[in-house]
Each structure stands twice: as C-alpha cells, then as structure tokens.
Write an enzyme that holds these catalytic residues in place. Structure first.
Site, PDB file in Angstrom:
ATOM      1  N   GLY A  55       0.928  -1.156  -0.026  1.00 33.46           N
ATOM      2  CA  GLY A  55       0.001  -0.082  -0.068  1.00 33.46           C
ATOM      3  C   GLY A  55       0.847   1.190  -0.095  1.00 33.46           C
ATOM      4  O   GLY A  55       2.313   1.137   0.387  1.00 33.46           O
ATOM      5  N   CYS A  81       5.133  -6.303   1.796  1.00 37.83           N
ATOM      6  CA  CYS A  81       5.337  -5.048   1.740  1.00 37.83           C
ATOM      7  C   CYS A  81       4.741  -4.228   2.966  1.00 37.83           C
ATOM      8  O   CYS A  81       4.903  -4.335   4.297  1.00 37.83           O
ATOM      9  CB  CYS A  81       5.194  -4.367   0.339  1.00 37.83           C
ATOM     10  SG  CYS A  81       5.749  -2.649   0.197  1.00 37.83           S
ATOM     11  N   TYR A  82       3.706  -3.366   2.630  1.00 35.64           N
ATOM     12  CA  TYR A  82       2.853  -2.748   3.476  1.00 35.64           C
ATOM     13  C   TYR A  82       2.275  -3.736   4.577  1.00 35.64           C
ATOM     14  O   TYR A  82       2.325  -3.611   5.987  1.00 35.64           O
ATOM     15  CB  TYR A  82       1.781  -1.936   3.196  1.00 35.64           C
ATOM     16  CG  TYR A  82       1.137  -0.939   4.274  1.00 35.64           C
ATOM     17  CD1 TYR A  82       1.453   0.392   4.644  1.00 35.64           C
ATOM     18  CD2 TYR A  82       0.045  -1.461   4.762  1.00 35.64           C
ATOM     19  CE1 TYR A  82       0.978   1.153   5.201  1.00 35.64           C
ATOM     20  CE2 TYR A  82      -0.615  -0.658   5.634  1.00 35.64           C
ATOM     21  CZ  TYR A  82      -0.290   0.721   6.028  1.00 35.64           C
ATOM     22  OH  TYR A  82      -0.986   1.516   7.038  1.00 35.64           O
ATOM     23  N   HIS A 166       7.937  -7.822  -3.463  1.00 37.21           N
ATOM     24  CA  HIS A 166       6.704  -8.411  -4.091  1.00 37.21           C
ATOM     25  C   HIS A 166       6.915  -9.682  -4.634  1.00 37.21           C
ATOM     26  O   HIS A 166       7.383  -9.773  -5.998  1.00 37.21           O
ATOM     27  CB  HIS A 166       6.320  -7.353  -5.038  1.00 37.21           C
ATOM     28  CG  HIS A 166       5.823  -6.077  -4.300  1.00 37.21           C
ATOM     29  ND1 HIS A 166       4.640  -5.953  -3.807  1.00 37.21           N
ATOM     30  CD2 HIS A 166       6.654  -5.139  -3.787  1.00 37.21           C
ATOM     31  CE1 HIS A 166       4.451  -4.925  -3.142  1.00 37.21           C
ATOM     32  NE2 HIS A 166       5.714  -4.263  -2.989  1.00 37.21           N
ATOM     33  N   GLU A 168       4.654 -11.365  -6.109  1.00 37.70           N
ATOM     34  CA  GLU A 168       3.675 -11.399  -7.210  1.00 37.70           C
ATOM     35  C   GLU A 168       3.952 -10.897  -8.440  1.00 37.70           C
ATOM     36  O   GLU A 168       3.328 -11.246  -9.441  1.00 37.70           O
ATOM     37  CB  GLU A 168       2.430 -10.956  -6.576  1.00 37.70           C
ATOM     38  CG  GLU A 168       2.355  -9.382  -6.271  1.00 37.70           C
ATOM     39  CD  GLU A 168       2.918  -8.773  -5.063  1.00 37.70           C
ATOM     40  OE1 GLU A 168       3.551  -9.640  -4.601  1.00 37.70           O
ATOM     41  OE2 GLU A 168       2.643  -7.721  -4.790  1.00 37.70           O
ATOM     42  N   ASP A 225     -18.580 -12.037 -22.418  1.00 39.88           N
ATOM     43  CA  ASP A 225     -19.036 -12.095 -21.039  1.00 39.88           C
ATOM     44  C   ASP A 225     -20.162 -12.596 -21.107  1.00 39.88           C
ATOM     45  O   ASP A 225     -20.625 -13.674 -20.577  1.00 39.88           O
ATOM     46  CB  ASP A 225     -18.854 -11.052 -20.298  1.00 39.88           C
ATOM     47  CG  ASP A 225     -17.501 -10.371 -20.389  1.00 39.88           C
ATOM     48  OD1 ASP A 225     -16.275 -10.910 -20.765  1.00 39.88           O
ATOM     49  OD2 ASP A 225     -17.345  -9.118 -20.243  1.00 39.88           O
ATOM     50  N   LYS A 364     -11.107 -11.599 -16.847  1.00 37.43           N
ATOM     51  CA  LYS A 364     -11.384 -11.731 -18.255  1.00 37.43           C
ATOM     52  C   LYS A 364     -10.996 -13.044 -19.056  1.00 37.43           C
ATOM     53  O   LYS A 364     -11.330 -13.755 -19.536  1.00 37.43           O
ATOM     54  CB  LYS A 364     -10.946 -10.424 -19.045  1.00 37.43           C
ATOM     55  CG  LYS A 364     -11.359 -10.464 -20.624  1.00 37.43           C
ATOM     56  CD  LYS A 364     -12.852  -9.665 -20.801  1.00 37.43           C
ATOM     57  CE  LYS A 364     -13.252  -9.747 -21.938  1.00 37.43           C
ATOM     58  NZ  LYS A 364     -14.448  -8.920 -22.124  1.00 37.43           N
TER      59      LYS A 364
END
Ligand code: XMP
Length: 508
Positions: A55, A81-82, A166, A168, A225, A364
């Site tokens: 964050g 992190c945060y 991070h 990710e 969709d 998506k």
C-alpha cells in the site's frame, strides 16, 4: 462457493489484484477485500489463509490503514510490503522511515525459514519507503538485502509470515515459489480450484438459487462475457434460460448471424431475437453528438424490453456478465449494481428481477478459459471488446444505414487482412470508423467527393491505456486500396497513430 479461499486484504497496493491472480494460478480461489471491509469479511467468511497487500501509506502515519490483528488468529497469514510492516508494527517489531526509498530490483539473500530457505539468491522487486528494522519477538529474520535488513520474517508456530519484496511480480526470482510454499507448505491448501470445479460449483449454485421452475433472462450481446454467462445458464437450467438478443443493426458484419447460429445451432438455446434495426436507426436520425447518440441507443434497449414485456414476463431472474474487475471497482464485493453500459444498455425499472452474476468472481482471461471449457466457439471466446452502443460510436456524425454499411464492410476487410497475415496477434482492438467530413479524389477518370475511413488497431493491457500497433506499411497500403475499391461511399483511408491518453480507444 465451497472451495478453500484466500482473502487478500487490500491496503491500496498497486499489485493487489496481481496477488489474487497468482494465488488463483496456483489453483486456490482468492478474493480481494478492501482493508476497510476486512473485519466483516474475515469474521463472516473464515478464509483458509490471508495475504495482506502492499500500500502507498506509511504505518507510522496517524490514521494509516490498519487491521485488528486478533482477527488473524489461527489463520495462516502472509504480509507483503505494507502488510509486513503492519504485522511488524502490530506485533512488537520496529518500523522506521528508510534513509532512501528502495525502488526496483534488489538481490535477496535468503538465510533460513519456511518461505525463502533454499531459494537461489536473486533479484526481487522492491518498492517501499519504510522498512522493518527489528522483527517482532518470537520471529526469525529469514532474508535481507544490502539495504533492507529485514526483507522477510516469520513465526511458523503462529503461522505468520512477511516479505518486504513483491513475490507476485513476475520478475521477482522465486516469487511464485514463495507463494506456493505459503499456500501449500504453510496453509496446507489443496490447490484444487480449476475451471472445471468452478463450472460445477456454479451450475450447482445456479440450480439451487433458481429452483426447479424459475426462469432466467439472459441478455446476450455477442460479446464474450454475456456469451459465456449464457452458456453456463443454459447448461444449468436448459430452456429455462431465456436468451434475448437485441439486433440493433449496429453490430459488425455477420455478427448478428453468428450470435444466432451459435445460440440456436450450437447451444440449442431458447433464444429470442428482437430484430430492431428500424427502431434504432430512426431514433438515431439527425443525432450527431456522441453522448446523445449513446443515450438514444441505451433508451431504445429499454423500449425493446418494454415492448416485449409479455414474452419476458415469466422471468424471475436476470443474468448479467459482470466480471470481477467490475465488482472490485464498485468497491464492495456484495454490491449488485446494473451498469447502464453493461451488455444490455440498461433495463426498465419495472423489470424487478433478481440478479444472477455467475462470472462475478472471474477475470477476463479466466472467463475465456471457462468459455472454452463450456464449448463456446473460439471466434466468440477470443472476440475483442466491443462498445455497447456498437457502431453508433464508430460512425462519426449522423448514423445512417448506408454509413453503417460502409463501416461494416471496411471493418470486415481490415480484420480479414490482419487475420490472413497473422497480424491480429497481440492486438487488443482493431476496427474501422467513418469520419464526418468529405474530401476529393479521383477514380476511373471521375472526380469523387466522399468520406474517409479511419483504421485503428491498439495494444493494451486493460483499456485504461493503449498504443497504436505498428502495422507493416505494405499491409496498411494493401488494406487501404481494398477498402477504397470495395466499399461504397469511401475514397480515402487513414490510420490512427494516437495513444491513449491523450486519445481514447473509440473515436466517440
Ligand atoms: P475508450 O474509448 O474510453 O474505451 O478508450 C475503452 C474501452 O471501453 C470500450 N467502450 C465502451 N464499452 N459501452 C461499452 O460497453 C460504451 O459506451 C463504450 N465506450 C467505449 C471500448 O471499446 C474500449 O474497449
């Protein structure tokens, strides 16, 4: 849903959605909850593991985003992190403003511990101002970098872990392994969330919600969709999924026929097609302002549904193709808001149907995967995004059947040529539009005074920003020649080079 679940508590981090995606890629269902709603979500849903995101704020500032850590007792938790700093500050460690902001790649030296031991020392992505200088009592420091003394810590007995970098971000070496170890070695999750398990869970839940008699209105637009949503409903309840397709005459060439063929021929759907070209063209007659045109299309969708009310009256539910990013954007995972632009352009207020949104958990590309698993044909599954008001926003100025036809024909040639030459790979959207001006040309010794076609092809990640695709000049030249020769009312072709921003993807 009955799967195991990882909640990502979002503290406003740039990569929070990415964490959700990585966890799902590892076969565990994950959802993102804003930190402000974390108490309710953690008490209500009892997740199998929690990840605290990064964050932009500092835990040292008064009023910074926070979390009652007692809510995490007994739940395996990873702070990133945060998230790590929040754990450190809340559990008796020490957080300090760093001398300099650490931003970019750093080399991680893993020392010991469950998450990082044995990882090759390698580059990890860092982006932080504060740093932990002392781990909380009972925690071990498991990794550091040159400039960050506590790059990872853990207390396996308590099930609490933290990393400053991070994992990710795809360029973080060993990042996926860190997440894998957290999910499977620490939290002992099963990793059995697949598109097949998603489909069977959704089928079960649709049947349970709708009951043995209930009917569901599925408005299909020809887009990915709504097609996948309808395929799921048809599989769940067969004919009681009442598919409605409004053919407003503003689709691309052949698309209306394809939608009909797919739903009737392929899915044997209970499909109602309302062919309403006249209504939309007469509503658009004389209108030139983009927003006024958009509104006219939206309002007429509503009228179509009103006029066919008797046929639709038995439906108790409305299925919508809302996706997870829309749910996140609306701020609340339980908000069920019908977006006026979404698929059907708004529905009349009297249609007080209850909403079913079977894709609201998916991104998506996950929707595309589910569509493929359900047998939705590839030409629909891989279809580019298309605006709800259709070609009304690609015919600049007044929308007439002739001008729509010119755009359809030019668009067909453009995309056919791109496809033939394999140039469509990696394109986010490609289309033709017609401008509201005329210019002089010469054709077969005759002077012409006609309108220009604009071709646009962009690359993009999420439509928020976009860049013109560098198509080969020869291909553009050939396409332009075909369009001018084959499309009536057109004597010039332009290629739009503008990025977004400052332009938008659509011309109107
Ligand atoms: P812009 O033109 O704003 O478009 O860069 C971003 C993305 O949104 C699509 N788009 C629309 N979709 N109704 C929709 O459902 C609309 O009115 C609309 N306008 C733009 C556009 O095709 C692009 O993917």
């Amino acid at each position: 849903m009955t799967h195991q679940k990882v909640i990502v508590v979002d503290f406003g981090g740039q990569y929070s959605q990415l964490i959700v995606r990585r966890v799902r890629e590892l076969g565990v269902y994950s959802e993102m909850i804003p930190w402000t709603g974390a108490r309710g979500a953690l008490c209500e849903h009892k997740p199998d593991a929690v990840i605290l995101s990064g964050g932009p704020k500092s835990v040292l500032e008064p009023g910074a985003p926070s979390l009652d850590l007692s809510l995490l007792e007994g739940v395996p938790t990873l702070g990133i992190c945060y998230g790590l700093q929040l754990l450190a500050a809340g559990l008796g460690g020490k957080v300090e403003r760093a001398d300099q902001r650490e931003y970019g790649f750093r080399v991680l030296s893993p020392v010991e511990g469950t998450l990082v031991a044995g990882l090759k020392s390698g580059q990890v992505w860092m982006s932080h101002g504060d740093q932990v200088i002392a781990a909380p009592p009972g925690f071990i420091v498991s990794a550091s970098t040159d400039s960050c003394p506590v790059a990872a810590f853990e207390n396996p007995a308590k099930g609490i872990f933290g990393v400053q970098f991070h994992p990710e971000v795809s360029h973080t070496v060993g990042g996926k392994e860190v997440l894998r170890r957290f999910l499977f070695d620490v939290a002992k999750l099963r990793g059995d969330w697949t598109r097949e398990s998603f489909i069977s869970d959704e089928l079960e839940s649709i049947r349970a919600v709708v009951g043995p008699e209930g009917k569901v209105l599925c408005a299909v637009s020809g887009g990915v969709d709504s097609a996948v949503m309808a395929a799921l409903l048809i599989k769940a309840i067969g004919e009681r999924a009442v598919c409605v397709f409004v053919d407003h005459g503003l689709l691309r060439k052949n698309e209306a026929a394809e939608v009909e063929e797919t739903f009737r021929g392929h899915f044997h759907a209970n499909l109602k097609v309302f062919r309403e070209h006249e209504r939309f063209f007469s509503a658009l007659r004389g209108l030139t302002d983009p927003e006024v045109k958009r509104k006219a299309v939206g309002e007429n969708f509503v009228r179509v549904f009103e006029d066919h009310a008797a046929e639709l009256q038995g439906c108790d539910y409305l299925a919508q193709g809302t996706l997870y990013p829309d749910v996140i954007e609306s701020g609340s995972p339980t908000a069920a808001k019908i977006k006026t632009h979404h698929n059907v352009g708004g529905l009349p207020a009297w249609m007080r149907m209850k909403l079913i949104e079977p894709l609201r958990w998916l991104f998506k590309d996950e929707v595309r995967e589910v569509g493929r698993a359900l047998g939705v044909p590839e030409y629909i599954v891989s279809r580019e995004p298309f605006p709800g008001p259709g070609l009304a926003v690609r015919v600049l100025g007044e929308v007439t059947p002739e001008r729509v036809r010119s755009v359809q024909d030019a668009d067909w040639i453009f995309r056919e040529e791109l496809r033939k030459e394999g140039l469509n790979q990696g394109i986010w959207q490609s289309y033709a539009a017609i401008l509201d001006v005329r210019s002089v040309g010469v054709m077969g010794d005759e002077r012409t005074y006609e309108q220009p076609i604009v071709l646009r092809a962009v690359e993009s990640e999420d439509a928020m920003t976009a860049r013109a695709v560098a198509l080969p000049f020869e291909a553009l030249e050939r396409i332009a020649a075909r369009i001018v020769n084959e499309v009536s009312g057109v004597n010039r072709v332009f290629y739009d080079l503008t990025s977004k921003p400052p332009a938008t993807i659509e011309l109107e």
